[in-house]
Design a protein around this motif. Structure first.
Motif, PDB file in Angstrom:
ATOM      1  N   LEU A   1     -46.250  -1.659  41.958  1.00  0.00           N
ATOM      2  CA  LEU A   1     -45.707  -1.125  43.477  1.00  0.00           C
ATOM      3  C   LEU A   1     -46.025   0.361  43.555  1.00  0.00           C
ATOM      4  CD1 LEU A   1     -42.924  -3.484  44.281  1.00  0.00           C
ATOM      5  CD2 LEU A   1     -45.249  -3.565  45.206  1.00  0.00           C
ATOM      6  N   ALA A   2     -45.691   1.072  42.491  1.00  0.00           N
ATOM      7  CA  ALA A   2     -45.652   2.581  42.489  1.00  0.00           C
ATOM      8  C   ALA A   2     -47.186   2.890  42.542  1.00  0.00           C
ATOM      9  CB  ALA A   2     -45.256   3.210  40.947  1.00  0.00           C
ATOM     10  N   SER A   3     -48.303   2.156  42.099  1.00  0.00           N
ATOM     11  CA  SER A   3     -49.645   2.513  42.410  1.00  0.00           C
ATOM     12  C   SER A   3     -50.268   1.982  43.800  1.00  0.00           C
ATOM     13  CB  SER A   3     -50.396   1.800  41.154  1.00  0.00           C
ATOM     14  OG  SER A   3     -50.390   0.399  41.583  1.00  0.00           O
ATOM     15  N   GLU A   4     -49.311   1.820  44.768  1.00  0.00           N
ATOM     16  CA  GLU A   4     -49.759   1.275  46.013  1.00  0.00           C
ATOM     17  C   GLU A   4     -50.590   2.228  46.752  1.00  0.00           C
ATOM     18  OE1 GLU A   4     -47.185   0.585  49.362  1.00  0.00           O
ATOM     19  OE2 GLU A   4     -45.608   1.013  47.865  1.00  0.00           O
ATOM     20  N   ASN A   5     -50.340   3.607  46.456  1.00  0.00           N
ATOM     21  CA  ASN A   5     -51.057   4.562  47.345  1.00  0.00           C
ATOM     22  C   ASN A   5     -52.429   4.913  46.473  1.00  0.00           C
ATOM     23  OD1 ASN A   5     -49.268   4.555  49.151  1.00  0.00           O
ATOM     24  ND2 ASN A   5     -47.901   6.240  47.998  1.00  0.00           N
ATOM     25  N   ALA A   6     -52.603   4.247  45.323  1.00  0.00           N
ATOM     26  CA  ALA A   6     -53.804   4.714  44.513  1.00  0.00           C
ATOM     27  C   ALA A   6     -55.162   3.633  44.875  1.00  0.00           C
ATOM     28  CB  ALA A   6     -53.459   5.020  43.373  1.00  0.00           C
ATOM     29  N   ASN A   7     -54.873   2.882  45.980  1.00  0.00           N
ATOM     30  CA  ASN A   7     -56.059   1.818  46.185  1.00  0.00           C
ATOM     31  C   ASN A   7     -56.233   0.887  45.122  1.00  0.00           C
ATOM     32  OD1 ASN A   7     -56.764   3.655  48.283  1.00  0.00           O
ATOM     33  ND2 ASN A   7     -57.943   5.039  46.747  1.00  0.00           N
ATOM     34  N   GLY A   8     -55.236   0.790  44.261  1.00  0.00           N
ATOM     35  CA  GLY A   8     -55.189  -0.559  43.404  1.00  0.00           C
ATOM     36  C   GLY A   8     -54.767  -0.091  42.002  1.00  0.00           C
ATOM     37  N   PHE A   9     -54.997  -1.030  41.090  1.00  0.00           N
ATOM     38  CA  PHE A   9     -54.670  -0.887  39.799  1.00  0.00           C
ATOM     39  C   PHE A   9     -55.578  -1.565  38.745  1.00  0.00           C
ATOM     40  CE2 PHE A   9     -51.820  -4.242  41.244  1.00  0.00           C
ATOM     41  CZ  PHE A   9     -52.033  -4.873  40.296  1.00  0.00           C
ATOM     42  N   ILE A  10     -55.590  -1.214  37.342  1.00  0.00           N
ATOM     43  CA  ILE A  10     -56.199  -2.117  36.237  1.00  0.00           C
ATOM     44  C   ILE A  10     -55.315  -2.406  35.505  1.00  0.00           C
ATOM     45  CG2 ILE A  10     -57.939  -2.098  34.638  1.00  0.00           C
ATOM     46  CD1 ILE A  10     -59.329  -1.400  37.226  1.00  0.00           C
ATOM     47  N   SER A  11     -54.846  -3.664  35.269  1.00  0.00           N
ATOM     48  CA  SER A  11     -53.777  -4.001  34.384  1.00  0.00           C
ATOM     49  C   SER A  11     -54.368  -4.492  32.849  1.00  0.00           C
ATOM     50  CB  SER A  11     -53.194  -5.043  34.785  1.00  0.00           C
ATOM     51  OG  SER A  11     -51.973  -5.410  33.742  1.00  0.00           O
ATOM     52  N   ASP A  12     -53.871  -3.850  31.918  1.00  0.00           N
ATOM     53  CA  ASP A  12     -54.456  -4.021  30.562  1.00  0.00           C
ATOM     54  C   ASP A  12     -53.206  -4.576  29.819  1.00  0.00           C
ATOM     55  OD1 ASP A  12     -55.299  -4.064  28.035  1.00  0.00           O
ATOM     56  OD2 ASP A  12     -55.188  -1.866  27.725  1.00  0.00           O
ATOM     57  N   GLY A  13     -53.334  -5.832  29.228  1.00  0.00           N
ATOM     58  CA  GLY A  13     -52.121  -6.299  28.451  1.00  0.00           C
ATOM     59  C   GLY A  13     -51.054  -7.201  29.151  1.00  0.00           C
ATOM     60  N   PHE A  14     -51.344  -7.336  30.472  1.00  0.00           N
ATOM     61  CA  PHE A  14     -50.368  -8.041  31.188  1.00  0.00           C
ATOM     62  C   PHE A  14     -51.038  -8.713  32.313  1.00  0.00           C
ATOM     63  CE2 PHE A  14     -47.955  -9.045  34.977  1.00  0.00           C
ATOM     64  CZ  PHE A  14     -46.911  -9.718  34.542  1.00  0.00           C
ATOM     65  N   PRO A  15     -50.797 -10.049  32.590  1.00  0.00           N
ATOM     66  CA  PRO A  15     -49.922 -10.927  31.895  1.00  0.00           C
ATOM     67  C   PRO A  15     -50.429 -11.318  30.378  1.00  0.00           C
ATOM     68  CG  PRO A  15     -50.823 -12.147  33.735  1.00  0.00           C
ATOM     69  CD  PRO A  15     -51.359 -10.884  33.888  1.00  0.00           C
ATOM     70  N   ARG A  16     -49.593 -11.360  29.642  1.00  0.00           N
ATOM     71  CA  ARG A  16     -49.862 -12.188  28.298  1.00  0.00           C
ATOM     72  C   ARG A  16     -49.644 -13.638  27.835  1.00  0.00           C
ATOM     73  NH1 ARG A  16     -48.199  -8.514  23.042  1.00  0.00           N
ATOM     74  NH2 ARG A  16     -49.343  -9.422  21.558  1.00  0.00           N
ATOM     75  N   SER A  17     -48.857 -14.006  28.632  1.00  0.00           N
ATOM     76  CA  SER A  17     -48.749 -15.465  28.596  1.00  0.00           C
ATOM     77  C   SER A  17     -48.608 -16.079  30.078  1.00  0.00           C
ATOM     78  CB  SER A  17     -47.361 -15.677  27.913  1.00  0.00           C
ATOM     79  OG  SER A  17     -46.474 -15.281  28.725  1.00  0.00           O
TER      80      SER A  17
END
Ligand SMILES: [Zn+2]
Length: 222
Positions: free
Chosen positions: A77-93
């Motif tokens: 949610l904190a990255s909402e102004n940055a056009n998106g995000f790349i998630s590394d290591g989540f979700p893990r299960s």
């Protein structure tokens, strides 16, 4: 605008996920959110929670899904102004993914839902070699690999000129085997999970880092 903007990276430990995530985030101009980094940051604070996390990571165990999901939701949610995000290591299960999906289905996440699960496919025999050869500049955090991505000048960081490199304490053969086992049992079930949701795309993770980045570029179209 890229074809995908909120991307979950999947792949076994040593698949090059971290490296590709950093490259992709930089080129797309989005934030890379590493679950491992979030956890290590908490460990560095020396808090009781940090100590508990450290003990679990040392044993190759998973940190409680509630905690991880809470940390990641905040970060996403904190990255909402940055056009998106790349998630590394989540979700893990699956447990983490299902817990997250419930939160993601709330109105707050409208237009901010994960739109791609990118699986970096690498055969087992690559993995040990990949993990044991990697290191990180202690000054700027740039990633290197003895064989796949050496520095241009031996012992000198290409990015900042730093001369000290560190291996992660858990990058040993013994822990690699243990992490692979955890991956197969806990994380690999995410492949059919995202496949069923129509979000999964596979990319060949073998070969030089640049070649893999190009393959990813063709998929993400940034
Ligand atoms: Zn550096």
């Amino acid at each position: 605008m890229a074809a995908y903007n909120r991307i979950v990276l999947l792949g076994p430990p040593g698949s090059g996920k971290g490296t590709q995530g950093a490259i992709l985030a930089e080129r797309m101009g989005v934030k890379e959110i590493s679950a491992g980094e979030l956890l290590r940051a908490e460990v560095r604070t020396g808090s009781e929670l940090g100590k508990e996390i450290a003990a679990r990571i040392d044993k190759g165990n998973l940190v409680s899904p509630e905690l991880i999901v809470r940390l990641m939701v905040q970060a996403f949610l904190a990255s909402e102004n940055a056009n998106g995000f790349i998630s590394d290591g989540f979700p893990r299960s699956l447990e983490q993914a299902e817990m997250y999906e419930k939160i993601e289905n709330t109105p707050e996440f409208e237009g901010k839902r994960i739109d791609l699960a990118l699986l970096i496919d690498v055969p087992d025999e690559y993995i040990v070699e990949r993990i044991l050869g990697r290191s990180q500049c202690t000054k700027c955090g740039a990633y290197y690999h003895d064989k796949f991505k050496p520095t241009m000048v031996e012992g000198v960081c290409d990015v900042c000129g730093g001369k000290e490199f560190a291996k992660r304490a858990d990058d040993t053969e013994e822990t690699v085997v243990s992490r692979l086992r955890v991956y197969r049992e806990a994380t690999a079930p995410l492949i059919p999970y995202y496949e069923n949701k129509g979000l999964l795309v596979r990319v060949d993770g073998t070969g030089p880092i640049d070649a893999v980045s190009e393959r990813i570029k063709e998929i993400v179209k940034y």
